[in-house]
Write an enzyme that holds these catalytic residues in place. Structure first.
Site, short mmCIF file in Angstrom:
data_model
loop_
_atom_site.label_atom_id
_atom_site.label_comp_id
_atom_site.label_asym_id
_atom_site.label_seq_id
_atom_site.Cartn_x
_atom_site.Cartn_y
_atom_site.Cartn_z
N ASP A 181 0.83 -1.20 0.00
CA ASP A 181 0.00 0.00 0.00
C ASP A 181 0.87 1.26 0.00
O ASP A 181 2.01 1.24 0.45
CB ASP A 181 -0.92 0.00 1.22
CG ASP A 181 -1.91 -1.14 1.19
OD1 ASP A 181 -2.21 -1.61 0.07
OD2 ASP A 181 -2.36 -1.58 2.27
N SER A 182 0.30 2.34 -0.50
CA SER A 182 1.01 3.62 -0.53
C SER A 182 1.38 4.06 0.88
O SER A 182 0.57 3.99 1.80
CB SER A 182 0.13 4.68 -1.20
OG SER A 182 0.79 5.92 -1.23
N GLY A 183 2.63 4.49 1.05
CA GLY A 183 3.09 4.97 2.35
C GLY A 183 3.60 3.91 3.29
O GLY A 183 3.97 4.22 4.43
N ILE A 184 3.65 2.67 2.86
CA ILE A 184 4.08 1.60 3.76
C ILE A 184 5.60 1.52 3.88
O ILE A 184 6.13 0.87 4.77
CB ILE A 184 3.50 0.24 3.31
CG1 ILE A 184 3.48 -0.75 4.48
CG2 ILE A 184 4.29 -0.33 2.13
CD1 ILE A 184 2.62 -1.96 4.24
N GLY A 185 6.31 2.19 2.96
CA GLY A 185 7.77 2.23 3.08
C GLY A 185 8.53 1.45 2.03
O GLY A 185 9.65 1.00 2.28
N SER B 128 9.85 2.53 -0.93
CA SER B 128 11.05 3.24 -1.39
C SER B 128 12.11 3.30 -0.30
O SER B 128 13.31 3.17 -0.58
CB SER B 128 10.68 4.65 -1.85
OG SER B 128 9.80 4.62 -2.95
N ASP C 32 8.80 3.25 -7.93
CA ASP C 32 7.47 3.83 -8.17
C ASP C 32 6.76 3.16 -9.34
O ASP C 32 5.76 2.49 -9.16
CB ASP C 32 7.56 5.34 -8.38
CG ASP C 32 6.19 5.99 -8.34
OD1 ASP C 32 5.38 5.60 -7.48
OD2 ASP C 32 5.93 6.88 -9.17
N GLU D 189 12.23 8.13 -4.72
CA GLU D 189 11.50 9.19 -4.03
C GLU D 189 11.32 8.80 -2.56
O GLU D 189 10.70 7.77 -2.26
CB GLU D 189 10.13 9.43 -4.67
CG GLU D 189 9.35 10.53 -3.98
CD GLU D 189 7.89 10.58 -4.40
OE1 GLU D 189 7.15 11.39 -3.83
OE2 GLU D 189 7.50 9.79 -5.28
N ARG E 54 3.69 -18.70 8.66
CA ARG E 54 4.84 -18.75 9.57
C ARG E 54 5.82 -19.87 9.22
O ARG E 54 6.97 -19.83 9.63
CB ARG E 54 4.36 -18.93 11.01
CG ARG E 54 3.47 -17.77 11.48
CD ARG E 54 3.14 -17.90 12.96
NE ARG E 54 4.35 -17.79 13.78
CZ ARG E 54 4.31 -17.83 15.12
NH1 ARG E 54 3.14 -17.98 15.75
NH2 ARG E 54 5.42 -17.72 15.81
#
EC number: 2.7.11.-
Length: 310
Positions: free
Chosen positions: A154-158, A160, A177, A202, A243
């Site tokens: 998801d966007s913003g999960i890290g 990059s 990206d 980015e 797991r």
């Protein structure tokens, strides 16, 4: 992607026997190559003029045994406006009739010093990569220990930031990206960056950084096979994650299926190290070393011994 005769000449270092500026800009639309054997006998049923026509030793030898008139007639029939180029391999001498037919029909006539088989393979390899249908996907493509790993989430999960950490750990950035993926064949997927984003990352709060300028040429790669997909998702209490590693999930890009691993992300977890381990473990499985299978065998043996001791 548009591929012209000029690009092919530059890539394969072909000698120009006849061509003008207009012919050099002619577009190549297919990676298929024709070896005009039957056509030299005058049989043109199912002939594909839109293909590059490649003359090797066999075609050249047969052609030189024809009379000049027959040779010219057959070549005029073979050379069509749709034909992007005619290439002669092995640095073989080119008959005057072939040059004349190429000039009259407006076909680029080229020559190569390498063998026909090698030339055919080089042309197909180059055109397959450039003419393959491309699909853009969101993510970061990294080369980790020589394995192409596509990191999504998801966007913003890290994604990059994880890519940057992997670069610092000695791995190579392919694309950030936007990743353009294409199928080289039914089982092989390749990815590359959009030209405008090449070598760039980015990072929120920092902005756009040039990885090649900061970390050197060894930190980037122009393209890579995509062998593993990793999906980063936020850790949620109660949500079930694999797991043992015996799950088998796949994701499809451009008609090619790629194994995918889901990795939960939470504060304090070193995601880049986990991704490194996932890549190495995937490679180990490909080589026949499966830690999950080994654990299951040990567990089965332990249960069997305990049963025997009762």
């Amino acid at each position: 992607m548009t591929v012209t005769v000029k690009k092919l000449i530059e890539r394969l270092k072909l000698e120009i026997i006849y061509a003008n500026d207009q012919l050099l800009e002619k577009e190549i639309t297919t990676s298929d190559i024709s070896r005009p054997g039957l056509e030299m006998t005058g049989y043109f049923d199912y002939y594909s003029p839109e293909r590059i026509q490649l003359f090797g030793m066999k075609e050249w030898s047969y052609m030189t045994k024809m009379t000049a008139h027959n040779r010219y007639s057959v070549l005029r029939e073979m050379f069509k406006k749709d034909t992007p180029a005619v290439i002669v391999s092995r640095d073989l001498p080119i008959p005057e009739e072939m040059v004349k037919a190429a000039e009259e029909e407006g076909i680029a006539l080229l020559r190569s010093k390498i063998s026909t088989s090698r030339l055919s393979g080089s042309i197909s390899y180059y055109l397959d990569a450039l003419l393959a249908e491309r699909t853009s996907v969101h993510g970061v493509l990294m080369d980790i220990y020589g394995m192409g790993v596509l990191i999504q989430g998801d966007s913003g999960i890290g994604k990059s930031e994880t890519g940057l950490e992997l670069v610092k750990r000695g791995h190579r950035l392919v694309a950030d990206d936007r990743v353009d993926v294409y199928a080289k064949d039914e089982e092989t997927l390749w990815g590359e960056p959009a030209e405008i984003l090449r070598h760039l990352l980015e990072i929120r709060g920092v902005g756009i950084i040039d990885v090649m300028s900061l970390y050197g040429a060894s930190a980037v790669k122009d393209s890579s096979q995509v062998q593993l997909a990793i999906y980063l998702e936020n850790f949620e209490a109660g949500k079930v994650f694999d797991r043992l590693g015996n799950g088998h999930e796949e994701v499809e890009f451009a008609g090619v299926k790629v194994p995918r691993i889901r990795i939960p992300v939470k504060t304090g977890r070193n995601v880049s190290v986990v991704i490194e381990a996932a890549a190495m473990n995937h490679r180990a499985k490909q080589m026949g070393f499966d830690a999950t299978k080994t654990f299951e065998e040990r567990l089965t043996n332990l249960i069997s011994r305990n049963e025997e001791m009762k």
